[in-house]
Each structure stands twice: as structure tokens, then as C-alpha cells.
Scaffold this active site. Structure first.
Site, short mmCIF file in Angstrom:
data_model
loop_
_atom_site.label_atom_id
_atom_site.label_comp_id
_atom_site.label_asym_id
_atom_site.label_seq_id
_atom_site.Cartn_x
_atom_site.Cartn_y
_atom_site.Cartn_z
CB THR A 31 23.51 43.13 59.85
OG1 THR A 31 24.75 43.15 60.57
CG2 THR A 31 22.45 43.83 60.69
N GLY A 78 24.83 46.27 66.71
CA GLY A 78 25.02 47.73 66.63
C GLY A 78 24.42 48.28 65.34
CG HIS A 113 29.45 55.34 57.96
ND1 HIS A 113 29.36 55.75 59.28
CD2 HIS A 113 29.68 54.00 58.02
CE1 HIS A 113 29.55 54.71 60.09
NE2 HIS A 113 29.74 53.64 59.34
CG ASP A 123 30.62 45.20 53.41
OD1 ASP A 123 30.47 44.31 54.25
OD2 ASP A 123 31.73 45.53 52.96
CE LYS A 181 27.78 55.29 64.48
NZ LYS A 181 28.17 53.94 64.80
N GLY A 231 32.20 48.95 67.30
CA GLY A 231 33.36 48.89 66.40
C GLY A 231 34.39 49.98 66.68
CE1 TYR A 232 39.03 49.27 63.72
CE2 TYR A 232 37.07 48.75 62.42
CZ TYR A 232 38.36 48.45 62.82
OH TYR A 232 38.98 47.33 62.33
P1 IMP Z 1 30.90 44.59 57.83
O1 IMP Z 1 30.18 45.70 57.13
O2 IMP Z 1 29.93 43.65 58.51
O3 IMP Z 1 31.91 43.92 56.97
O4 IMP Z 1 31.68 45.21 59.07
C1 IMP Z 1 32.24 46.44 58.98
C2 IMP Z 1 33.13 46.72 60.18
O5 IMP Z 1 33.48 48.10 60.07
C3 IMP Z 1 32.41 46.58 61.52
O6 IMP Z 1 32.59 45.34 62.11
C4 IMP Z 1 33.10 47.67 62.34
O7 IMP Z 1 34.31 47.18 62.83
C5 IMP Z 1 33.38 48.73 61.30
N1 IMP Z 1 32.29 49.71 61.25
C6 IMP Z 1 31.33 49.86 60.31
N2 IMP Z 1 30.47 50.83 60.64
C7 IMP Z 1 30.90 51.30 61.82
C8 IMP Z 1 30.38 52.32 62.69
O8 IMP Z 1 29.37 52.96 62.46
N3 IMP Z 1 31.12 52.53 63.79
C9 IMP Z 1 32.24 51.83 64.10
N4 IMP Z 1 32.72 50.86 63.36
C10 IMP Z 1 32.06 50.60 62.21
#
Ligand code: IMP
Length: 197
Positions: A8, A12, A181, A70, A176, A154-155
Site C-alpha cells: 500500500t 494510514g 474491519h 482493499d 481502533k 479517510g472516512y
Molecule cells: P483502497 O483500499 O486503497 O481502495 O482504499 C479504500 C478507501 O476506503 C480509503 O482510501 C479510505 O477512503 C477508505 N477506508 C478504508 N479503510 C478505512 C479506515 O479504516 N478508515 C477510514 N477510511 C477507510
């Protein structure tokens, strides 16, 4: 000592994965550590496809154990959106704060009992011998009505975690990492890695 590459560029995520895998008899490496700069297009139909795409591209390049996650946020009032498109919700140019405001805007007329949501995380591990392990973790909660807290990423400022009565971004990292998840998926990943280590 065995090495595990976490596939990754998200700082974060890297922080959380490294903290949760601490204690394993293995060194956790980032993509920076292995000088992996190729861009992996996350255009899979679902989380699993994207996670496998990331883990296999990096495994091919470095020949080490690779772990990719992901993940995304699924909001029931938005029929599961942003889901697999969480990172690019509202267009690739929005930063996290703008994405959070966009979600709050879309939910402005949705009452609290209908603001149910979950974070989902799929992990894919590739071993150098071609063996693969996949697992999933889910964290249920609600969307808040304003941004709360400055932790996480993120969120997290708009995700209310009922276990603590706080938004994810108001939690300490170790709090956390007990309920998220990612932590739930990584628990299973850790058991698998302990067996092979
Ligand atoms: P990807 O897995 O790199 O496609 O990104 C998943 C996206 O979901 C991240 O950029 C965040 O916006 C959101 N996301 C995934 N996990 C978390 C978390 O633990 N906290 C907040 N946002 C998350």
C-alpha cells in the site's frame, strides 16, 4: 527473519497493519522499502479482485511474502456506496475531508436510525511458492452528522463506532485497532502467517 511486504502507498493503512502485525517473527516492509513504484490500477469488480491485483503485482516484482488490503465504506442509505470506489468517491481529485463532507451532504435528510454503515476489508496474501490466502473483516457502525476527531484516516471522522460511543477518528490508534474491519481481517491473516512462520 522472514519479510512481509505490505502493498500500500496509504500511510494510514501501513501504520495500522504494522501495529497489528507487531509481535510476529517477521520484518514488515513498505513499498518504499522495496522501491516499488509501479502504479496498480484498482479497477477490479470487487474488493477481492483489487486486493489480489495488488498482492500479485508486488509479489511478482519482489519474490517475498506480500499482504495487500482493499477496503471501503458501505452506506445502506446510499445502496452500499461508496463501497469498492471509496478511495475515488466524488472524483479522484477530492481529499478525505471533501469526501466526508460529500457523504454528509448526501445523507443530510437521512434520520439517525437509517444512517447504518460498515467498513469492509479484504486481505490477500501471496506467498513466493504461489500459495494464496484471502480473508475478510467487517466493522458495523453509523454515519455521524458532522466530522468528529482528527485520528485515523479517510472516512474515520464520520464513522461512529457504537462499541466506544465515538467516531473512529476520536479513538486512540490501539482502540481502533481492536475493533476495525482491518484488525478483524488481520487477526485471520496473522494466524495464517504464524503457521507458515
Ligand atoms: P483502497 O483500499 O486503497 O481502495 O482504499 C479504500 C478507501 O476506503 C480509503 O482510501 C479510505 O477512503 C477508505 N477506508 C478504508 N479503510 C478505512 C479506515 O479504516 N478508515 C477510514 N477510511 C477507510
Amino acid at each position: 527473519m522472514l519479510e512481509i511486504v505490505v502493498a500500500t502507498h496509504n500511510e494510514g493503512k501501513l501504520r495500522e497493519v504494522s501495529a497489528i502485525l507487531k509481535g510476529l517473527d517477521a520484518r514488515v516492509l513498505s513499498l518504499k522499502d522495496i522501491a516499488f513504484e509501479e502504479e496498480i490500477i484498482e479497477d477490479g469488480a470487487d474488493y477481492l479482485e483489487n486486493a489480489q491485483k495488488k498482492s500479485s503485482a508486488v509479489a511478482r516484482a519482489c519474490g517475498k511474502i506480500v499482504l495487500a488490503d482493499d477496503s471501503g465504506l458501505e452506506i445502506d442509505a446510499l445502496e452500499g456506496k461508496p463501497g469498492v470506489h471509496s478511495a475515488r468517491f466524488g472524483g479522484g481529485e477530492l481529499d478525505s475531508q471533501a469526501k466526508n463532507h460529500l457523504v454528509l451532504d448526501l445523507l443530510k435528510n437521512v434520520p439517525s436510525e437509517k444512517r447504518t454503515a460498515r467498513f469492509r476489508c479484504i486481505i490477500s496474501i501471496q506467498l513466493p511458492n504461489g500459495e494464496e490466502f484471502n480473508c475478510e473483516g467487517v466493522c458495523e457502525g453509523f454515519i455521524t452528522d458532522c466530522l468528529r476527531g482528527v485520528g485515523g484516516f479517510g472516512y474515520d471522522p464520520i464513522f461512529f463506532a457504537p462499541e466506544y460511543g465515538k467516531a473512529m477518528a476520536e479513538l486512540k490508534p490501539e482502540e481502533k485497532n481492536r475493533i476495525s474491519h482491518r484488525a478483524k481481517a488481520l487477526d485471520q491473516a496473522r494466524n495464517f502467517l504464524e503457521e507458515i512462520l
